[in-house]
Write an enzyme that holds these catalytic residues in place. Structure first.
Site, short mmCIF file in Angstrom:
data_model
loop_
_atom_site.label_atom_id
_atom_site.label_comp_id
_atom_site.label_asym_id
_atom_site.label_seq_id
_atom_site.Cartn_x
_atom_site.Cartn_y
_atom_site.Cartn_z
N GLY A 157 0.83 -1.20 0.00
CA GLY A 157 0.00 0.00 0.00
C GLY A 157 0.86 1.24 0.00
N GLY A 176 0.43 5.80 0.14
CA GLY A 176 -0.39 7.00 0.18
C GLY A 176 0.50 8.20 0.36
CG ASP A 200 -10.91 8.18 6.37
OD1 ASP A 200 -11.83 8.51 5.58
OD2 ASP A 200 -9.76 7.89 5.98
CB VAL A 241 1.24 -0.33 4.16
CG1 VAL A 241 1.03 -1.57 5.04
CG2 VAL A 241 0.51 0.87 4.75
CG PHE A 263 0.56 7.47 4.96
CD1 PHE A 263 1.37 6.40 5.27
CD2 PHE A 263 -0.63 7.23 4.30
CE1 PHE A 263 1.01 5.11 4.91
CE2 PHE A 263 -1.01 5.95 3.93
CZ PHE A 263 -0.18 4.88 4.24
N GLY A 264 3.16 7.83 3.18
CA GLY A 264 4.28 6.90 3.05
C GLY A 264 3.82 5.58 2.46
CE LYS A 274 -0.51 4.99 8.41
NZ LYS A 274 -1.75 5.34 9.16
#
Length: 225
Positions: free
Chosen positions: A28, A30, A139, A35, A32-33, A50
Protein backbone atom coordinates in the site's frame (compact mmCIF):
# COMPACT_ATOMS: atom_id res chain seq x y z
CA UNK A 1 15.24 17.18 13.75
CA UNK A 2 14.46 13.84 12.05
CA UNK A 3 17.27 12.01 10.28
CA UNK A 4 17.29 12.03 6.49
CA UNK A 5 15.27 9.06 5.26
CA UNK A 6 17.07 6.50 3.13
CA UNK A 7 15.20 4.78 0.27
CA UNK A 8 13.73 1.47 1.36
CA UNK A 9 13.41 -1.52 -0.95
CA UNK A 10 12.23 -5.12 -0.81
CA UNK A 11 14.78 -7.15 1.12
CA UNK A 12 15.77 -4.31 3.44
CA UNK A 13 15.38 -4.86 7.17
CA UNK A 14 13.78 -2.37 9.54
CA UNK A 15 15.34 -2.54 13.01
CA UNK A 16 13.24 -1.96 16.12
CA UNK A 17 14.40 -2.29 19.74
CA UNK A 18 12.72 -5.71 19.93
CA UNK A 19 13.47 -7.30 16.56
CA UNK A 20 14.03 -6.62 12.88
CA UNK A 21 11.43 -6.71 10.12
CA UNK A 22 12.45 -7.81 6.63
CA UNK A 23 10.43 -6.13 3.87
CA UNK A 24 8.86 -8.81 1.64
CA UNK A 25 6.73 -6.50 -0.51
CA UNK A 26 4.99 -3.14 -0.47
CA UNK A 27 1.23 -3.58 -0.23
CA UNK A 28 0.00 0.00 0.00
CA UNK A 29 1.05 3.57 -0.58
CA UNK A 30 -0.39 7.00 0.18
CA UNK A 31 0.67 10.57 0.80
CA UNK A 32 1.85 9.55 4.28
CA UNK A 33 4.28 6.90 3.05
CA UNK A 34 4.02 3.15 2.43
CA UNK A 35 2.74 -0.03 4.01
CA UNK A 36 5.05 -3.04 3.78
CA UNK A 37 4.41 -6.71 4.35
CA UNK A 38 7.28 -7.81 6.59
CA UNK A 39 8.55 -10.86 8.45
CA UNK A 40 9.40 -10.39 12.13
CA UNK A 41 12.63 -12.23 12.87
CA UNK A 42 11.90 -12.94 16.52
CA UNK A 43 8.74 -14.89 15.72
CA UNK A 44 8.68 -15.40 11.91
CA UNK A 45 5.21 -13.80 12.04
CA UNK A 46 4.06 -11.78 9.03
CA UNK A 47 3.08 -8.21 9.92
CA UNK A 48 2.10 -4.96 8.21
CA UNK A 49 4.46 -2.03 8.84
CA UNK A 50 3.20 1.49 8.13
CA UNK A 51 6.28 3.54 7.17
CA UNK A 52 5.78 7.30 7.62
CA UNK A 53 7.64 10.09 5.86
CA UNK A 54 9.28 12.71 8.07
CA UNK A 55 6.80 15.48 7.12
CA UNK A 56 4.02 13.35 8.64
CA UNK A 57 5.72 12.72 11.99
CA UNK A 58 3.20 14.94 13.81
CA UNK A 59 0.38 12.91 12.28
CA UNK A 60 1.92 9.71 13.58
CA UNK A 61 2.14 11.17 17.10
CA UNK A 62 -1.58 11.90 16.95
CA UNK A 63 -2.26 8.38 15.64
CA UNK A 64 -0.09 6.87 18.37
CA UNK A 65 -2.08 8.72 21.00
CA UNK A 66 -5.30 7.20 19.65
CA UNK A 67 -3.73 3.72 19.36
CA UNK A 68 -2.62 3.88 22.99
CA UNK A 69 -6.17 4.83 24.00
CA UNK A 70 -7.80 1.95 22.14
CA UNK A 71 -5.13 -0.52 23.34
CA UNK A 72 -7.24 -0.91 26.47
CA UNK A 73 -9.77 -2.73 24.30
CA UNK A 74 -9.53 -6.36 23.23
CA UNK A 75 -8.75 -5.83 19.54
CA UNK A 76 -10.11 -9.20 18.44
CA UNK A 77 -13.35 -8.85 20.39
CA UNK A 78 -13.99 -5.33 19.14
CA UNK A 79 -12.88 -6.07 15.56
CA UNK A 80 -10.04 -3.54 15.57
CA UNK A 81 -6.64 -4.05 13.98
CA UNK A 82 -4.00 -5.18 16.50
CA UNK A 83 -1.17 -2.70 17.04
CA UNK A 84 2.18 -4.17 18.12
CA UNK A 85 4.81 -1.43 18.39
CA UNK A 86 6.29 1.76 16.96
CA UNK A 87 9.90 2.70 16.31
CA UNK A 88 12.06 5.05 14.28
CA UNK A 89 14.65 3.79 11.79
CA UNK A 90 16.76 5.57 9.17
CA UNK A 91 14.61 8.69 9.25
CA UNK A 92 11.27 6.85 9.12
CA UNK A 93 8.70 6.29 11.83
CA UNK A 94 7.22 2.83 11.66
CA UNK A 95 4.00 1.45 13.11
CA UNK A 96 3.66 -2.34 13.27
CA UNK A 97 0.23 -3.97 12.95
CA UNK A 98 -1.16 -7.44 12.41
CA UNK A 99 -1.29 -8.42 8.73
CA UNK A 100 -4.82 -8.66 7.36
CA UNK A 101 -5.99 -9.87 3.95
CA UNK A 102 -7.92 -7.51 1.66
CA UNK A 103 -9.91 -4.33 2.21
CA UNK A 104 -13.59 -4.18 1.30
CA UNK A 105 -12.94 -1.72 -1.54
CA UNK A 106 -10.85 -4.34 -3.33
CA UNK A 107 -13.20 -7.21 -2.62
CA UNK A 108 -14.50 -6.40 -6.13
CA UNK A 109 -17.90 -8.02 -5.84
CA UNK A 110 -21.28 -7.21 -4.40
CA UNK A 111 -22.40 -9.26 -1.41
CA UNK A 112 -25.82 -10.59 -0.52
CA UNK A 113 -27.63 -9.64 2.68
CA UNK A 114 -26.59 -12.84 4.46
CA UNK A 115 -22.93 -11.95 3.90
CA UNK A 116 -23.34 -8.27 4.76
CA UNK A 117 -25.18 -8.94 8.02
CA UNK A 118 -22.16 -10.40 9.93
CA UNK A 119 -19.96 -7.57 8.64
CA UNK A 120 -22.53 -5.04 9.90
CA UNK A 121 -22.64 -6.72 13.30
CA UNK A 122 -18.85 -6.66 13.61
CA UNK A 123 -18.70 -2.98 12.69
CA UNK A 124 -21.37 -2.17 15.28
CA UNK A 125 -19.21 -3.90 17.89
CA UNK A 126 -16.18 -1.88 16.71
CA UNK A 127 -18.16 1.38 17.11
CA UNK A 128 -19.30 0.24 20.54
CA UNK A 129 -15.65 -0.20 21.56
CA UNK A 130 -14.62 3.20 20.19
CA UNK A 131 -17.54 4.86 21.97
CA UNK A 132 -16.43 3.24 25.24
CA UNK A 133 -13.00 4.90 24.99
CA UNK A 134 -14.46 8.14 23.52
CA UNK A 135 -12.72 7.93 20.14
CA UNK A 136 -14.11 8.89 16.70
CA UNK A 137 -12.52 7.07 13.76
CA UNK A 138 -13.43 9.92 11.33
CA UNK A 139 -12.72 7.93 8.15
CA UNK A 140 -14.85 4.81 7.97
CA UNK A 141 -15.05 3.63 4.36
CA UNK A 142 -14.46 0.34 2.49
CA UNK A 143 -10.69 1.01 2.20
CA UNK A 144 -10.37 1.11 5.99
CA UNK A 145 -12.14 -2.16 6.73
CA UNK A 146 -10.19 -5.33 6.02
CA UNK A 147 -11.10 -8.98 5.89
CA UNK A 148 -9.00 -11.12 8.20
CA UNK A 149 -9.04 -13.97 5.68
CA UNK A 150 -10.85 -13.70 2.36
CA UNK A 151 -11.19 -17.49 2.17
CA UNK A 152 -13.03 -17.63 5.51
CA UNK A 153 -16.77 -17.96 4.93
CA UNK A 154 -17.50 -16.17 8.24
CA UNK A 155 -16.56 -12.79 6.69
CA UNK A 156 -14.47 -11.74 9.68
CA UNK A 157 -13.42 -8.06 9.36
CA UNK A 158 -11.41 -5.48 11.30
CA UNK A 159 -11.38 -1.69 11.32
CA UNK A 160 -7.97 -0.20 10.40
CA UNK A 161 -6.20 3.16 9.89
CA UNK A 162 -6.57 5.49 12.85
CA UNK A 163 -4.47 8.18 11.17
CA UNK A 164 -7.22 10.83 11.41
CA UNK A 165 -9.04 9.43 14.44
CA UNK A 166 -9.48 11.73 17.42
CA UNK A 167 -10.98 11.93 20.91
CA UNK A 168 -14.63 12.95 20.90
CA UNK A 169 -13.67 15.91 23.11
CA UNK A 170 -11.54 17.32 20.28
CA UNK A 171 -14.32 17.36 17.66
CA UNK A 172 -14.18 20.84 16.14
CA UNK A 173 -17.08 22.31 14.16
CA UNK A 174 -16.02 23.07 10.59
CA UNK A 175 -13.37 20.35 10.40
CA UNK A 176 -13.27 18.65 6.98
CA UNK A 177 -13.01 14.91 7.58
CA UNK A 178 -14.35 11.71 6.00
CA UNK A 179 -14.08 10.85 2.31
CA UNK A 180 -16.62 12.40 -0.06
CA UNK A 181 -19.35 9.84 -0.61
CA UNK A 182 -18.98 8.62 2.98
CA UNK A 183 -19.14 12.09 4.57
CA UNK A 184 -21.93 12.71 7.08
CA UNK A 185 -24.37 15.62 6.48
CA UNK A 186 -23.19 17.50 9.58
CA UNK A 187 -19.63 17.53 8.20
CA UNK A 188 -20.79 18.72 4.78
CA UNK A 189 -22.80 21.52 6.38
CA UNK A 190 -20.17 22.55 8.92
CA UNK A 191 -22.37 21.67 11.91
CA UNK A 192 -21.33 20.29 15.32
CA UNK A 193 -20.68 16.56 15.12
CA UNK A 194 -20.10 13.51 17.29
CA UNK A 195 -19.26 9.82 16.98
CA UNK A 196 -22.51 9.47 15.02
CA UNK A 197 -20.54 10.35 11.88
CA UNK A 198 -18.86 6.94 12.17
CA UNK A 199 -22.29 5.29 12.04
CA UNK A 200 -22.98 7.23 8.83
CA UNK A 201 -19.70 5.92 7.40
CA UNK A 202 -20.67 2.37 8.32
CA UNK A 203 -24.09 2.77 6.67
CA UNK A 204 -22.55 4.05 3.44
CA UNK A 205 -20.04 1.19 3.52
CA UNK A 206 -22.76 -1.45 3.89
CA UNK A 207 -24.64 0.11 0.98
CA UNK A 208 -21.39 -0.02 -1.05
CA UNK A 209 -21.09 -3.76 -0.38
CA UNK A 210 -24.68 -4.39 -1.50
CA UNK A 211 -24.60 -2.13 -4.56
CA UNK A 212 -20.97 -2.87 -5.53
CA UNK A 213 -20.63 0.90 -5.81
CA UNK A 214 -21.05 4.08 -3.80
CA UNK A 215 -24.48 5.19 -2.62
CA UNK A 216 -23.53 8.86 -3.12
CA UNK A 217 -21.25 10.61 -5.65
CA UNK A 218 -17.61 10.41 -4.55
CA UNK A 219 -16.17 13.14 -6.81
CA UNK A 220 -18.06 16.19 -5.56
CA UNK A 221 -19.47 17.11 -2.17
CA UNK A 222 -22.02 19.44 -3.78
CA UNK A 223 -23.48 16.61 -5.87
CA UNK A 224 -23.48 14.36 -2.81
CA UNK A 225 -25.59 16.87 -0.88
Amino acid sequence: MAATAHPLMVGHALHSPSTRYTILEFIGEGTFGKVAKCRAHNSSKLVAVKILKSQYFQNVEDELSVLKTISSLNADHFNLVTFYEQFEYLGYKCLVFELLDVDLLNLVRSLNINSIRPIAKQLMVALQGLKAVKIIHNDIKPDNIMMVNIDDSSFSVKLIDFGVASPISEAMTGTIIQAIGFRAPEICLGLPYSGAIDMWGVGCTLAFLFLNGSLFPVECEYLMV
